[in-house]
Design an enzyme around this catalytic site. Structure first.
Site, PDB file in Angstrom:
ATOM      1  CB  CYS A   1      -5.133 -10.750   1.394  1.00  0.00           C
ATOM      2  SG  CYS A   1      -3.689 -10.264   2.310  1.00  0.00           S
TER       3      CYS A   1
ATOM      4  NE  ARG B   1      -7.919  -8.858  -3.670  1.00  0.00           N
ATOM      5  CZ  ARG B   1      -8.793  -7.955  -3.257  1.00  0.00           C
ATOM      6  NH1 ARG B   1      -9.756  -7.563  -4.036  1.00  0.00           N
ATOM      7  NH2 ARG B   1      -8.718  -7.460  -2.042  1.00  0.00           N
TER       8      ARG B   1
ATOM      9  CD1 TRP C   1       1.112  -8.058  -2.114  1.00  0.00           C
ATOM     10  CD2 TRP C   1       1.057  -6.738  -0.313  1.00  0.00           C
ATOM     11  NE1 TRP C   1       1.893  -6.954  -2.375  1.00  0.00           N
ATOM     12  CE2 TRP C   1       1.879  -6.131  -1.289  1.00  0.00           C
ATOM     13  CE3 TRP C   1       0.879  -6.078   0.900  1.00  0.00           C
ATOM     14  CZ2 TRP C   1       2.516  -4.906  -1.088  1.00  0.00           C
ATOM     15  CZ3 TRP C   1       1.512  -4.860   1.104  1.00  0.00           C
ATOM     16  CH2 TRP C   1       2.319  -4.288   0.116  1.00  0.00           C
TER      17      TRP C   1
ATOM     18  CG  ASN D   1      -8.795 -10.534   2.153  1.00  0.00           C
ATOM     19  OD1 ASN D   1      -7.933 -11.409   2.256  1.00  0.00           O
ATOM     20  ND2 ASN D   1      -9.488 -10.333   1.051  1.00  0.00           N
ATOM     21  N   GLY D   2      -7.524  -7.805   5.408  1.00  0.00           N
ATOM     22  CA  GLY D   2      -7.628  -6.630   6.268  1.00  0.00           C
ATOM     23  C   GLY D   2      -6.572  -6.661   7.345  1.00  0.00           C
TER      24      GLY D   2
ATOM     25  CD  GLU E   1      -1.682   7.549 -13.897  1.00  0.00           C
ATOM     26  OE1 GLU E   1      -1.384   7.829 -12.733  1.00  0.00           O
ATOM     27  OE2 GLU E   1      -2.060   6.421 -14.247  1.00  0.00           O
TER      28      GLU E   1
ATOM     29  CD  GLU F   1       1.852   1.797 -11.622  1.00  0.00           C
ATOM     30  OE1 GLU F   1       1.643   1.539 -10.428  1.00  0.00           O
ATOM     31  OE2 GLU F   1       0.981   2.309 -12.347  1.00  0.00           O
TER      32      GLU F   1
ATOM     33  CG  HIS G   1      13.691  26.913  -9.291  1.00  0.00           C
ATOM     34  ND1 HIS G   1      14.310  28.137  -9.207  1.00  0.00           N
ATOM     35  CD2 HIS G   1      12.589  27.110 -10.056  1.00  0.00           C
ATOM     36  CE1 HIS G   1      13.600  29.050  -9.854  1.00  0.00           C
ATOM     37  NE2 HIS G   1      12.543  28.439 -10.397  1.00  0.00           N
TER      38      HIS G   1
HETATM   39  C1  G6P Z   1      -2.467   0.759  -5.603  1.00  0.00           C
HETATM   40  C2  G6P Z   1      -2.442   0.490  -7.100  1.00  0.00           C
HETATM   41  C3  G6P Z   1      -2.524   1.807  -7.867  1.00  0.00           C
HETATM   42  C4  G6P Z   1      -3.763   2.574  -7.441  1.00  0.00           C
HETATM   43  C5  G6P Z   1      -3.756   2.810  -5.922  1.00  0.00           C
HETATM   44  C6  G6P Z   1      -5.084   3.371  -5.444  1.00  0.00           C
HETATM   45  O1  G6P Z   1      -1.277   1.342  -5.207  1.00  0.00           O
HETATM   46  O2  G6P Z   1      -1.277  -0.210  -7.453  1.00  0.00           O
HETATM   47  O3  G6P Z   1      -2.617   1.539  -9.263  1.00  0.00           O
HETATM   48  O4  G6P Z   1      -3.824   3.787  -8.122  1.00  0.00           O
HETATM   49  O5  G6P Z   1      -3.572   1.578  -5.235  1.00  0.00           O
HETATM   50  O6  G6P Z   1      -6.067   2.394  -5.635  1.00  0.00           O
HETATM   51  P1  G6P Z   1      -7.615   2.668  -5.691  1.00  0.00           P
HETATM   52  O7  G6P Z   1      -8.232   1.317  -5.820  1.00  0.00           O
HETATM   53  O8  G6P Z   1      -7.968   3.355  -4.407  1.00  0.00           O
HETATM   54  O9  G6P Z   1      -7.865   3.535  -6.870  1.00  0.00           O
END
Ligand code: G6P
Length: 608
Positions: free
Chosen positions: A2, A27, A75, A101-102, A481, A488, A504
């Protein structure tokens, strides 16, 4: 997740609010809304879906009167994405309007109590409870009412509040979730994040936890919970509006991939003086560093993957045990952490709720917490015992690239700095590490210069249905990664596997044409990864190998190859990650995916 924006001044508020919401949409959101006060009543427009829907409904805000207002991108967490659940939320008699937010953790309890007292709710959200509570407890003084209601709310929140009878003020409240106030001339702004208002003003106040701000056209007064006025310092944002714009690139993700040499350079350059790593910003003393018997790393998503790389590096160089946890698991497994444990918290946004909670849990158990954070003044940065900022600049694409690279750079700085204090690095290695670190931006640029070749590789691979990323040691950490980046944004099923573990069980999934991306940069285990390549090839896999240019014979093992420049072992991930990011980007692009805002994902996840 949000986003909040607010405006009070002489201009029409709604177009400014919707413009601000546009800038917060990175966001992640699924509905958007605004509420203004035209001097007599609230005007609320909200809808589920894209901001474009809101823009169409309101003529980009021009159809909505009023020079004061609040807006929100939501969101969904409590209640599905819908018009009713979208913010702003209005109390039953339309006296309070709230954006939030929150999360209000005890909202069910509060809601049941209010329902028993006859209050009628129209949404399934936790936020509506705040609006209804304020109206229910209103005692003739808005500020006093808010101060009395705040302790009733459990959880973390940032609130933008308007009271109908007071069209000349917005009230902002922070407990946990970030909020900033933009200072203009005869107008002021409210936002959850700098990009929302950066083209309007660069001068801001950051609210601290427990602060309440009364924002008027011609002034801002900030109070603490006891009602005392707090003297705030004006912060001037140094990054330009362009930093949060696409700059001619088709997507933010591509722009941010290309910005990696700068992100790494900016993060390291002030921290290397006369060939020595200097971490002036941390209070942690050499004595404390020597006394830790364990390192504990907590993070989520890509930041967690940086933690996994760090485990290999710290254990090898510092010879101290390192545990890495996904933050959401850490808190609830009663981790063995105490004052002899150093906790390292990694987060781009500094807002991720799970990471923040994990950090607090470690701190409660007596651990010293250092945070590696990109967003200045964010909750994790403020609440950590020490913070080392990555200087990656604003990152807009949901899939992180430059922040990941900048976080790795901080890990190298810490490894060198701690290793030196612990007496684990000889002079020669120290010199070599520092010179390799300084050379990283240029070596990343070398790879970026070959972007067209990698694009060409992507054009041949984008139709694959299943992909496995394999590697050993630090290459395995990195494969996590690579796999996340691809899945994603391209929605292709992919998994990362320790190359030796594949046989395995998971090797049964390999069939003719399965794409295996083999990371083969780690020299000590080169022969072993080449055997793993043969294992999957003999079962029909097509192997793309990523290795160092001094190991050209990888071309004999793999079906196709991408080479990266050579560097010291610990810094290989910074180079090998770049072709994987570019591959993921172009594969997603060839598939026609919405790259910067992938479905169901949010840039910062502010709920547990
Ligand atoms: C979300 C994002 C990721 C990110 C993760 C942690 O899931 O989509 O790309 O790595 O949050 O976010 P941060 O802001 O704590 O690095």
């Amino acid at each position: 997740m949000c986003g909040i924006v607010g405006y009070i001044g002489d201009k029409q508020a709604a177009p400014i609010l919707i413009d601000g919401l546009e800038k917060l949409k990175y966001r992640g959101y699924d509905s958007a809304g605004v509420c203004t006060n035209d001097g007599e009543k609230f005007i609320v427009e909200k809808e589920k879906g894209k901001i474009e829907v809101l823009q169409q409904m309101t003529g980009k805000g021009k159809k909505i009167a009023g020079t004061v207002g609040i807006g929100h991108t939501r969101w969904a967490t409590h209640g599905k994405p819908s018009k009713e659940n979208a913010h702003p939320h209005i109390s039953q008699s339309e006296s309070f309007a709230v954006v939030h937010n929150g999360i209000i953790e005890n909202y069910m309890e509060l809601k049941s109590e209010l329902i028993r007292k006859g209050v009628k709710f129209v949404s399934a959200t936790d936020t509506e409870v705040v609006a209804q509570l304020l109206e229910y407890h209103y005692n003739g003084d808005v500020l006093d009412t808010i101060t009395k209601v705040m302790p009733m709310l459990k959880g973390s929140y940032a609130l933008g509040i308007m009271y109908r009878e007071m069209p000349d003020e917005i009230i902002a409240v922070r407990k946990g979730s970030p909020l900033i106030i933009g200072i203009g001339e005869d107008e002021n702004y409210l936002a959850s994040d700098v990009p929302a208002i950066l083209d309007k003003t660069k001068n801001i106040y950051r609210l601290d936890n427990g602060e309440i701000a009364v924002i008027k056209r011609d002034g801002i007064v900030v109070y603490d919970l006891s009602g005392n006025v707090v003297e705030k310092t004006v912060e001037t944002i140094t990054w330009s509006v362009d930093a949060a714009k696409k700059d001619g690139y088709e997507h933010f993700m591509l722009k941010e991939i290309m910005e990696q040499p700068k992100a790494v350079h900016d993060t390291i350059i002030e921290r290397i003086k006369d060939g020595r790593v200097v971490l002036d910003e941390i209070r942690l003393t050499p004595e404390q560093i020597r006394n830790f018997d364990k390192i504990n790393i907590v993070a989520c998503g890509s930041a967690y993957h940086v933690g996994v790389v760090a485990k290999y590096i710290f254990e090898k160089i510092l010879r101290k045990p390192v545990e890495v946890d996904v933050a959401s698991e850490f808190k609830y497994r009663d981790p063995i952490v105490d004052e002899k444990t150093l906790t390292i918290v990694i987060s781009q946004s500094g807002e991720t709720a799970d990471t923040k909670e994990a950090m607090k849990e470690a701190q409660r158990k007596g651990s010293y917490a250092i945070a590696i954070v990109n967003v200045v003044g964010s909750a994790i940065a403020v609440e950590a015992d020490d913070v080392i900022y990555t200087l990656a600049g604003p990152e807009i694409a949901v899939a992180t690239t430059k922040a990941y690279s900048a976080q790795l750079a901080v890990i190298y700085l810490m490894a060198i700095y701690f290793g030196d204090i612990l007496g684990k690095i000889c002079k020669e290695d120290y010199k070599n590490y520092v010179s390799e670190l300084l050379a990283l931006p240029e070596k990343i640029t070398d790879i970026l210069d070959r972007i067209e070749d990698i694009k060409n590789t992507a054009s041949k691979l984008f139709a694959r249905k299943d992909v496995f990323f394999i590697g050993r040691n630090i290459d395995h950490a990195l494969s996590l990664e690579g796999s996340l980046k691809l899945k994603e944004i391209s929605y292709i099923h992919s998994e990362a596997y320790a190359a030796g573990e594949l046989k395995h069980g998971t090797i049964s999934l390999i069939e003719k044409g399965t794409l295996v991306i083999a990371l083969a940069t780690y020299e000590d285990l080169h022969e072993k990864i080449c055997s793993n390549i043969e294992e999957v090839q003999s079962r029909g896999a097509y192997v793309l190998g990523i290795g160092c240019e001094n190991r050209q014979h990888l071309s004999h093992s793999a079906d196709s190859t991408i080479f990266i420049p050579k560097t010291c072992d610990m810094m290989l991930p910074s180079l090998a990650v770049v072709p994987m990011q570019i591959l993921a980007y172009y594969i997603a692009r060839f598939k026609g995916c919405e790259i910067d805002t992938p479905r169901n994902l949010a840039k910062s996840v502010t709920v547990e």
